[in-house]
Design a protein around this motif. Structure first.
Motif, mmCIF file in Angstrom:
data_model
loop_
_atom_site.group_PDB
_atom_site.id
_atom_site.type_symbol
_atom_site.label_atom_id
_atom_site.label_comp_id
_atom_site.label_asym_id
_atom_site.label_seq_id
_atom_site.Cartn_x
_atom_site.Cartn_y
_atom_site.Cartn_z
ATOM 1 N N PRO A 25 6.012 5.743 -13.414
ATOM 2 C CA PRO A 25 4.547 5.621 -13.252
ATOM 3 C C PRO A 25 4.197 4.554 -12.217
ATOM 4 O O PRO A 25 3.699 3.481 -12.544
ATOM 5 C CB PRO A 25 4.080 5.229 -14.654
ATOM 6 C CG PRO A 25 5.230 4.485 -15.237
ATOM 7 C CD PRO A 25 6.473 5.129 -14.680
ATOM 8 N N ILE A 26 4.456 4.885 -10.961
ATOM 9 C CA ILE A 26 4.340 3.898 -9.894
ATOM 10 C C ILE A 26 2.911 3.400 -9.726
ATOM 11 O O ILE A 26 2.673 2.306 -9.194
ATOM 12 C CB ILE A 26 4.883 4.496 -8.571
ATOM 13 C CG1 ILE A 26 5.318 3.381 -7.614
ATOM 14 C CG2 ILE A 26 3.889 5.436 -7.927
ATOM 15 C CD1 ILE A 26 6.572 2.679 -8.043
ATOM 16 N N GLU A 27 1.922 4.183 -10.205
ATOM 17 C CA GLU A 27 0.522 3.763 -10.093
ATOM 18 C C GLU A 27 0.226 2.523 -10.939
ATOM 19 O O GLU A 27 -0.787 1.854 -10.746
ATOM 20 C CB GLU A 27 -0.413 4.908 -10.490
ATOM 21 C CG GLU A 27 -0.340 5.340 -11.937
ATOM 22 C CD GLU A 27 0.698 6.423 -12.184
ATOM 23 O OE1 GLU A 27 0.569 7.152 -13.180
ATOM 24 O OE2 GLU A 27 1.657 6.520 -11.367
ATOM 25 N N GLY A 56 0.796 -1.224 0.000
ATOM 26 C CA GLY A 56 0.000 0.000 0.000
ATOM 27 C C GLY A 56 0.820 1.261 0.000
ATOM 28 O O GLY A 56 0.256 2.357 0.080
ATOM 29 N N ASN A 57 2.144 1.135 -0.090
ATOM 30 C CA ASN A 57 2.994 2.326 0.038
ATOM 31 C C ASN A 57 4.161 2.302 -0.949
ATOM 32 O O ASN A 57 5.301 2.585 -0.588
ATOM 33 C CB ASN A 57 3.524 2.415 1.475
ATOM 34 C CG ASN A 57 2.431 2.664 2.485
ATOM 35 O OD1 ASN A 57 2.004 3.790 2.689
ATOM 36 N ND2 ASN A 57 1.972 1.592 3.126
ATOM 37 N N LEU A 58 3.849 1.983 -2.204
ATOM 38 C CA LEU A 58 4.890 1.987 -3.222
ATOM 39 C C LEU A 58 5.347 3.416 -3.517
ATOM 40 O O LEU A 58 4.551 4.347 -3.503
ATOM 41 C CB LEU A 58 4.390 1.334 -4.502
ATOM 42 C CG LEU A 58 4.189 -0.182 -4.463
ATOM 43 C CD1 LEU A 58 3.743 -0.685 -5.821
ATOM 44 C CD2 LEU A 58 5.477 -0.879 -4.035
ATOM 45 N N SER A 59 6.635 3.549 -3.800
ATOM 46 C CA SER A 59 7.202 4.858 -4.098
ATOM 47 C C SER A 59 8.321 4.695 -5.113
ATOM 48 O O SER A 59 9.038 3.678 -5.113
ATOM 49 C CB SER A 59 7.761 5.511 -2.824
ATOM 50 O OG SER A 59 8.582 6.601 -3.133
ATOM 51 N N GLN A 60 8.484 5.691 -5.947
ATOM 52 C CA GLN A 60 9.585 5.695 -6.912
ATOM 53 C C GLN A 60 10.930 5.633 -6.198
ATOM 54 O O GLN A 60 11.901 5.114 -6.732
ATOM 55 C CB GLN A 60 9.511 6.956 -7.766
ATOM 56 C CG GLN A 60 10.735 7.187 -8.655
ATOM 57 C CD GLN A 60 10.610 8.427 -9.506
ATOM 58 O OE1 GLN A 60 9.585 8.641 -10.139
ATOM 59 N NE2 GLN A 60 11.650 9.265 -9.517
ATOM 60 N N TYR A 61 10.985 6.154 -4.970
ATOM 61 C CA TYR A 61 12.246 6.274 -4.257
ATOM 62 C C TYR A 61 12.728 4.942 -3.674
ATOM 63 O O TYR A 61 13.827 4.879 -3.108
ATOM 64 C CB TYR A 61 12.126 7.342 -3.174
ATOM 65 C CG TYR A 61 11.741 8.668 -3.777
ATOM 66 C CD1 TYR A 61 12.616 9.367 -4.603
ATOM 67 C CD2 TYR A 61 10.465 9.204 -3.586
ATOM 68 C CE1 TYR A 61 12.263 10.562 -5.199
ATOM 69 C CE2 TYR A 61 10.088 10.401 -4.171
ATOM 70 C CZ TYR A 61 10.988 11.083 -4.976
ATOM 71 O OH TYR A 61 10.631 12.260 -5.571
ATOM 72 N N LYS A 86 8.864 -9.140 -5.631
ATOM 73 C CA LYS A 86 9.154 -8.393 -6.850
ATOM 74 C C LYS A 86 8.174 -7.236 -6.996
ATOM 75 O O LYS A 86 6.966 -7.406 -6.865
ATOM 76 C CB LYS A 86 9.069 -9.303 -8.079
ATOM 77 C CG LYS A 86 9.525 -8.618 -9.368
ATOM 78 C CD LYS A 86 9.634 -9.604 -10.528
ATOM 79 C CE LYS A 86 10.244 -8.928 -11.756
ATOM 80 N NZ LYS A 86 10.401 -9.857 -12.884
ATOM 81 N N ILE A 87 8.719 -6.045 -7.233
ATOM 82 C CA ILE A 87 7.918 -4.854 -7.499
ATOM 83 C C ILE A 87 8.150 -4.507 -8.967
ATOM 84 O O ILE A 87 9.269 -4.153 -9.364
ATOM 85 C CB ILE A 87 8.340 -3.678 -6.601
ATOM 86 C CG1 ILE A 87 8.245 -4.088 -5.118
ATOM 87 C CG2 ILE A 87 7.490 -2.452 -6.875
ATOM 88 C CD1 ILE A 87 8.819 -3.055 -4.168
ATOM 89 N N ALA A 88 7.126 -4.655 -9.780
ATOM 90 C CA ALA A 88 7.316 -4.511 -11.222
ATOM 91 C C ALA A 88 6.076 -3.920 -11.884
ATOM 92 O O ALA A 88 4.972 -3.910 -11.307
ATOM 93 C CB ALA A 88 7.649 -5.866 -11.842
ATOM 94 N N PHE A 89 6.255 -3.435 -13.103
ATOM 95 C CA PHE A 89 5.153 -2.896 -13.898
ATOM 96 C C PHE A 89 4.131 -4.000 -14.163
ATOM 97 O O PHE A 89 4.486 -5.117 -14.534
ATOM 98 C CB PHE A 89 5.699 -2.352 -15.220
ATOM 99 C CG PHE A 89 4.669 -1.749 -16.114
ATOM 100 C CD1 PHE A 89 4.218 -0.451 -15.913
ATOM 101 C CD2 PHE A 89 4.120 -2.486 -17.153
ATOM 102 C CE1 PHE A 89 3.251 0.114 -16.735
ATOM 103 C CE2 PHE A 89 3.153 -1.943 -17.982
ATOM 104 C CZ PHE A 89 2.718 -0.635 -17.774
#
Length: 556
Positions: free
Chosen positions: A155-157, A67-72, A131-134
């Protein structure tokens, strides 16, 4: 319930891609028991701890990652390269983060499978991956976005988190049979006055029937609050405020299933809420609770960020002794900037991180010495580019000034050269330098016996000379008639730094530097009994002086 079948759970290897300071792929082998991560700032120590915790618990800095993905979270350079390419019409794979934990063989059959990235492994392996991926279901929408405007951020959304076992089984925080405890002294995370970490450990310590009793008592307390006469009077008053609704308005306590005792009750220490006690004491209690937790699936891996922060020397020593004595079947991974922590927990457990490469110290003969005499600045040598090793404070001051005089006034540290006082433990520090291939100069007195000194350092002199290590000493023996003492007079040692400095300069100059008016013999005695004071005056003297040849050899 635990699925562990081996002798001891171990994360054998961590594999991280594109997470925070890690660009590309980084792999780190870990061992049973204690692992100590050291390195300069931005080396990746915190990144490794956070990656392990995120893969085991799905949490990053106290918040669920989903619930807290960020580009950083992504490596800055990887993101920048991708955005530059996209805006130039070059379509590459969108950046992703992958964290894989390879567990010891046979640890958890439920996690065993062939979905992992280590191509050197064949067959099936135990492990967990995050894994955090598109998310490709957004392809069409993303392509439309690219046509309409220039991309300035990731585009983290359109990203999603996939958490799975190597067996290809999807995971949740409940389904992972092991857990990590992340103890960060500098960042306590509190929720409504209750420390989330402490609450979880207390929960893990309690048996099921004890948890049920606590939950029932908590519910009764909340119901009692709603029935109190003062609350009833207040509710009557606020219900009359609204003229547009006939429904009652009440002040009450959430009795729903989401409002649980562990998130609402406050942990106290000597009647003081946990978040009000000192951070050092918080760290000690958290660590001891994690170590004492006997449930194998709860906090099997303990992650500790810089335990030296906010803790007194004596208390830190107690904490480290507790870690050494009580970790049992738990795996402990610690990051530190403290030589004391590294020495006490064993230099053989050290992992030096340097530009996404690792160096280990598995076979140091001196590790027992440094563990028992832990005050030595071993990490200064381990983390520096070059070093000059000296015996004491006076030698350090003179070497610093000699370096400044030959390097346009720059201190050695400004050129990444560290001057380190090591007492008489030169050989122990040289063992570390050999392991690292660090460029080191040893500055030492010959004390009138060159042959004995050369025997001591025979592994570093002449035919045995190591390319990165040089022993700098005066190869001549100086004699004189001066004696020290009255009852049992001894010949004065002319073969130490102070007499050799006087020999290369003049009596008048040194009397001027020290603001004295001594004869040569008296000045020798004065410099011998006031070593540090004399060295400090030499360091601060506005003009250059001459230095013995072996000193010049060291600083050049």
């Amino acid at each position: 319930m635990t699925f562990y079948k081996g002798d001891r759970l171990v994360i054998e290897k961590v594999r991280i891609e594109n997470f925070k300071c890690i660009k590309g792929t980084f792999e780190l082998d870990l061992k049973q028991g204690i692992n100590i991560l050291v390195g300069n700032n931005e080396a990746g120590k915190s990144t490794i701890l956070e990656a392990i915790h995120m893969a085991l618990c799905g949490v990053f800095r106290g918040k669920t990652i989903k619930g807290n993905l960020s580009q950083y979270l992504f490596n800055y350079e990887v993101v920048n390269e991708y955005l530059n390419n996209i805006n130039q019409g070059i379509i590459n794979e969108a950046p992703y983060i992958l964290i894989e934990l390879y567990l010891s063989e046979g640890a958890f059959p439920i996690l065993e499978g062939d979905r992992f990235s280590d191509k050197s492994r064949l067959g099936r392996t135990n492990g967990i991956a995050l894994k955090i991926a598109f998310d490709e279901k957004y392809n069409e929408e993303y392509e439309s976005l690219l046509k309409s405007s220039e991309l300035v951020s990731l585009p983290i959304e359109y990203y999603d988190v996939e958490w799975y076992a190597f067996s290809r089984k999807p995971l949740t925080s409940r389904s992972i049979p092991i857990k990590s405890s992340f103890i960060d002294v500098g960042s306590s995370k509190f929720q409504n006055g209750s420390d989330v970490y402490i609450s979880r450990i207390v929960q893990n310590t309690l048996e099921m029937d004890e948890k049920t009793k606590v939950a029932q008592a908590f519910r009764k307390a909340k119901e009692f609050f709603s029935k109190d006469s003062a609350i009833a009077n207040i509710n009557t008053k606020i219900t009359g405020i609204s003229k547009l609704s006939k429904k009652e308005i009440e002040l009450t306590v959430d009795l729903g299933s989401r409002s649980t005792w562990d998130g609402s009750l406050i942990t106290q220490l000597n009647k003081i809420p946990f978040d009000y006690i000192g951070k050092g004491e918080q760290a000690v209690i958290k660590t001891e609770l994690a170590l004492s937790n006997k449930k194998s699936e709860a906090s099997s891996v303990i992650l500790i960020e810089e335990p030296e922060c906010h803790i007194s020397h004596a208390r830190l020593n107690q904490l480290l002794e507790s870690i050494k004595s009580n970790y049992g079947d738990k795996q402990i991974i610690i990051s530190t900037h403290s030589s004391f922590v590294a020495n006490k927990l064993g230099l053989n457990n050290l992992i030096l991180l340097n530009q996404q490469k690792t160096v280990r110290f598995n076979h140091l003969k001196s590790k027992d010495f440094f563990e028992k005499v832990a005050g030595y600045d071993t990490l200064r040598l381990i983390l520096c580019d070059k070093a000059i090793l000296v015996e004491g404070d006076s030698d350090e001051l003179v070497i610093q000034r000699a370096y400044m005089d030959t390097h346009n006034g720059r201190l050695p540290i400004e050129d990444n050269v560290d001057v380190i006082s090591v007492g008489t433990s030169f050989l122990r520090f040289l063992e570390i330098a050999e392991n690292l291939k660090t460029t080191v100069r040893v500055v030492t007195d010959n004390d009138g016996n060159v042959a004995a000194l050369e025997r001591k350092y025979q592994d570093y002199i002449d035919s045995n000379k190591k390319e990165n290590i040089e022993i700098c000493y005066d190869e001549n023996v100086t004699t004189g008639t001066l004696t020290i003492g009255t009852k049992n007079p001894k010949l004065f040692n002319y073969n130490t730094l102070e007499p050799l400095l006087l020999k290369d300069n003049t009596l008048e100059l040194f009397n001027q530097i020290f603001e004295t008016d001594y004869s040569e013999e008296d000045l020798h005695k004065y410099m011998k009994t006031h070593k540090t004071e004399c060295a400090l005056k030499i360091f601060n003297y506005p003009s250059n002086i001459k230095y013995p040849e072996y000193i010049m050899r060291a600083v050049q």
